[in-house]
Design a protein around this motif. Structure first.
Motif, short mmCIF file in Angstrom:
data_model
loop_
_atom_site.label_atom_id
_atom_site.label_comp_id
_atom_site.label_asym_id
_atom_site.label_seq_id
_atom_site.Cartn_x
_atom_site.Cartn_y
_atom_site.Cartn_z
N VAL A 54 0.84 -0.93 0.06
CA VAL A 54 0.45 -0.15 -0.27
C VAL A 54 1.04 1.74 -0.43
O VAL A 54 2.16 1.25 0.99
CB VAL A 54 -0.80 0.02 1.22
N ASP A 55 0.06 1.76 -1.10
CA ASP A 55 1.54 3.68 -0.78
C ASP A 55 0.65 3.99 0.19
O ASP A 55 -0.83 4.45 0.05
CB ASP A 55 1.01 4.04 -2.46
N LEU A 56 1.74 5.25 1.00
CA LEU A 56 0.96 5.86 1.90
C LEU A 56 1.82 7.17 1.47
O LEU A 56 3.12 7.74 1.94
CB LEU A 56 1.54 5.50 3.41
N VAL A 57 1.10 8.60 1.12
CA VAL A 57 1.61 9.68 0.27
C VAL A 57 1.48 10.77 0.88
O VAL A 57 -0.13 11.47 1.50
CB VAL A 57 1.28 9.62 -1.14
N PHE A 58 2.61 11.95 1.74
CA PHE A 58 1.78 12.69 2.71
C PHE A 58 3.35 13.40 1.60
O PHE A 58 4.10 13.73 0.12
CB PHE A 58 2.89 12.20 3.88
N ASN A 59 2.47 15.00 1.77
CA ASN A 59 3.04 16.54 1.01
C ASN A 59 3.70 16.66 1.86
O ASN A 59 5.77 16.51 1.11
CB ASN A 59 2.33 17.97 1.86
N ASP A 60 4.50 16.28 2.71
CA ASP A 60 5.88 16.58 3.93
C ASP A 60 5.91 14.95 4.62
O ASP A 60 5.38 15.45 5.44
CB ASP A 60 5.78 17.86 4.72
N VAL A 82 0.71 -7.12 4.53
CA VAL A 82 0.58 -6.31 3.39
C VAL A 82 1.51 -5.31 3.64
O VAL A 82 1.65 -4.63 4.74
CB VAL A 82 -0.57 -5.27 3.17
N GLY A 83 2.96 -4.78 2.33
CA GLY A 83 4.00 -3.64 3.09
C GLY A 83 3.36 -2.11 3.49
O GLY A 83 2.57 -2.55 2.14
N THR A 84 4.15 -1.54 3.77
CA THR A 84 3.21 0.17 3.60
C THR A 84 4.29 0.73 3.09
O THR A 84 5.50 0.54 3.12
CB THR A 84 3.56 0.72 4.66
N VAL A 85 4.39 1.34 1.46
CA VAL A 85 5.51 2.03 1.09
C VAL A 85 5.27 4.03 1.69
O VAL A 85 4.13 4.75 0.68
CB VAL A 85 5.94 1.79 -0.52
N VAL A 86 6.51 4.42 2.27
CA VAL A 86 5.54 5.66 2.68
C VAL A 86 6.61 6.62 1.69
O VAL A 86 7.37 6.76 1.74
CB VAL A 86 5.99 6.10 3.76
N SER A 87 6.22 7.67 1.06
CA SER A 87 6.71 8.74 0.06
C SER A 87 5.94 9.63 0.90
O SER A 87 5.00 10.66 1.53
CB SER A 87 5.91 8.23 -1.47
N ALA A 88 7.04 10.96 0.53
CA ALA A 88 6.85 12.05 0.68
C ALA A 88 6.79 13.53 -0.88
O ALA A 88 8.06 13.25 -1.78
CB ALA A 88 7.58 12.95 1.84
N ILE A 89 6.39 13.51 -1.37
CA ILE A 89 5.90 14.29 -2.66
C ILE A 89 6.42 16.17 -2.55
O ILE A 89 7.37 16.54 -3.71
CB ILE A 89 5.47 14.54 -3.64
N HIS A 90 6.69 16.70 -1.63
CA HIS A 90 6.91 17.92 -1.52
C HIS A 90 6.65 19.31 -1.77
O HIS A 90 6.89 19.47 -2.20
CB HIS A 90 8.92 17.59 -1.16
N SER A 94 7.97 17.80 -10.03
CA SER A 94 9.06 16.31 -10.01
C SER A 94 8.89 15.80 -9.27
O SER A 94 8.84 14.15 -9.93
CB SER A 94 9.98 17.35 -10.31
N ALA A 95 8.53 15.78 -8.39
CA ALA A 95 8.78 14.16 -6.80
C ALA A 95 6.75 13.38 -7.34
O ALA A 95 7.55 12.20 -7.21
CB ALA A 95 8.62 14.92 -5.57
N ALA A 96 5.59 14.53 -7.70
CA ALA A 96 4.91 13.44 -7.92
C ALA A 96 5.04 12.61 -9.55
O ALA A 96 5.03 11.31 -9.27
CB ALA A 96 4.06 14.59 -8.41
N ARG A 97 5.84 13.22 -10.15
CA ARG A 97 6.06 12.59 -10.83
C ARG A 97 6.63 11.21 -11.07
O ARG A 97 6.69 10.26 -11.32
CB ARG A 97 7.00 13.42 -12.56
N VAL A 111 -3.75 3.00 -3.07
CA VAL A 111 -2.86 5.01 -2.32
C VAL A 111 -3.45 5.66 -1.30
O VAL A 111 -4.60 5.53 -1.29
CB VAL A 111 -2.32 5.67 -3.95
N ILE A 112 -3.13 5.68 -0.25
CA ILE A 112 -3.74 6.67 0.61
C ILE A 112 -2.88 8.00 0.40
O ILE A 112 -1.70 8.15 0.96
CB ILE A 112 -3.54 5.79 2.36
N PHE A 113 -3.64 9.28 0.11
CA PHE A 113 -3.05 10.18 0.39
C PHE A 113 -3.27 11.39 1.19
O PHE A 113 -4.67 11.16 2.26
CB PHE A 113 -3.47 11.40 -1.02
N VAL A 114 -2.24 11.54 1.94
CA VAL A 114 -2.56 12.15 3.51
C VAL A 114 -2.36 14.23 3.14
O VAL A 114 -1.43 14.37 2.82
CB VAL A 114 -1.80 12.61 4.49
N THR A 115 -3.34 15.19 3.73
CA THR A 115 -3.52 16.64 3.42
C THR A 115 -2.85 16.78 2.41
O THR A 115 -2.12 17.53 1.91
CB THR A 115 -2.61 17.09 4.40
N SER A 116 -3.91 16.17 0.85
CA SER A 116 -3.38 16.30 -0.67
C SER A 116 -3.78 16.69 -1.39
O SER A 116 -5.74 16.41 -1.11
CB SER A 116 -2.52 15.06 -1.07
#
Length: 328
Positions: A54-60, A82-90, A94-97, A111-116
């Motif tokens: 599962v992808d977990l995506v934060f801005n920061d 299930v594994g968790t992949v944590v990302s920050a796209i700031h 370019s980071a989102a791409r 995908v779980i987006f947080v404050t996005s």
């Protein structure tokens, strides 16, 4: 979109995509033709044999509340194997791409987006990849098909300010969160509603912008305390900003709560150990992460979500940072 074009339910499309046998042959043929025509990614047996993620995506990721949400997601994902992949796209295109390139190459269940803010091009690409999306504390209006998880921000803010009003405060400063976030707007509305219900006019000079971080709390607190008629209490829209106010109070040679009361929002683990322990609104961050993880995994299995918009209850936690104002 595929479900609408095929005239079937979303779970039926998911069953076809996942290779389930409980779909009529004619329906399966129609759905598969549409999937192929629109270039949707299929979940092949080899892909399903790889570890589920599962992808977990934060801005920061530079905030303690992010850790609490990660903890909640991890608890559910780990229990389900299930594994968790944590990302920050700031907040960078370019980071989102880069993140999109990465997710195309791995076996994510959703995908779980947080404050996005999930922009339309990103929505379209995730639909093409057949990835369910859940949003925690959305920025702006969430995509109609994406479930959202939040907290009762308005009610929590209302209760906190009612508490300060009940102690006798009439000049209550407010430090807002990022204006693009729905939760920030709700907390400001709760503040205004509490004052209005008590017959206390809102003084716009007592409302200051913020961004949920310490520095913004310190800056806004310094400005509020420098007013000719400063507030006797300050409600900050996050615990981190409330701790920034603590520093502003200390730098001015004052004390919490003797000279000014302070209330925060979040109930991060560390605020019970600060001096004095912070009165705050508990936001169930770990529980929000847990529910988001359960929801995205259910969607990945083709299940129907009964309540696409969920708000978990907040609670005022009274400690030692607020007291009745000193007599004039």
């Amino acid at each position: 979109m595929i479900a609408r074009l095929a005239g079937v339910s979303v779970p039926t499309v998911s069953r076809v995509v996942n290779g389930r046998s409980d779909v009529a042959a004619q329906t399966r043929e129609r759905v598969e033709e549409l999937l192929n025509r629109h270039g949707y990614r299929r979940r092949s047996p080899s892909r399903r044999a790889s570890p589920a993620l599962v992808d977990l995506v934060f801005n920061d990721l530079d905030s303690p509340w992010a850790v609490e949400i990660i903890r909640g997601v991890e608890d559910v994902a780990h229990a389900g194997g299930v594994g968790t992949v944590v990302s920050a796209i700031h907040r960078q295109a370019s980071a989102a791409r880069q993140w999109l390139d990465n997710i195309r190459a791995r076996s994510s269940e959703g995908v779980i987006f947080v404050t996005s803010m999930v922009e339309p091009p990103l929505q379209a690409e995730l639909r093409r990849l057949n990835l369910p999306v859940v949003i925690v504390d959305p920025a702006g209006v969430a995509p109609q098909e994406a479930p959202t998880i939040g907290a009762t921000n308005w009610a929590g803010s209302l209760r906190a300010n009612q508490y300060l009003l009940g102690l006798g405060h009439r000049r209550i400063g407010f430090i807002a969160g990022p204006p693009q976030l729905m939760c920030s707007r709700a907390r400001l509305d709760g503040y205004r509603a509490a004052l209005d219900a008590a017959g206390v006019p809102v003084d716009d000079s007592l409302v200051r912008p913020g961004n949920f971080y310490h520095e913004a709390g310190y800056t806004a607190g310094t400005q509020l305390l420098a007013l000719p008629d400063p507030p006797t209490a300050i409600f900050a829209s996050s615990d981190q900003m409330a701790l920034g106010v603590y520093e502003a109070v200390r730098k001015r040679g004052l004390r919490v709560p003797d000279d000014v009361s302070v209330v925060g929002f979040d109930d991060l683990p560390e605020v019970r150990w600060c001096s004095p322990p912070l009165t705050t609104v508990r936001q169930p961050l770990a529980e929000m992460g847990m529910l988001a993880a359960r929801t995205v995994l259910r969607l990945a299995q083709g299940e129907k979500i009964e309540s696409p918009r969920v708000e978990l209850a907040t609670e005022l936690v009274v400690r030692d940072s607020a007291a009745a104002p000193r007599p004039a």
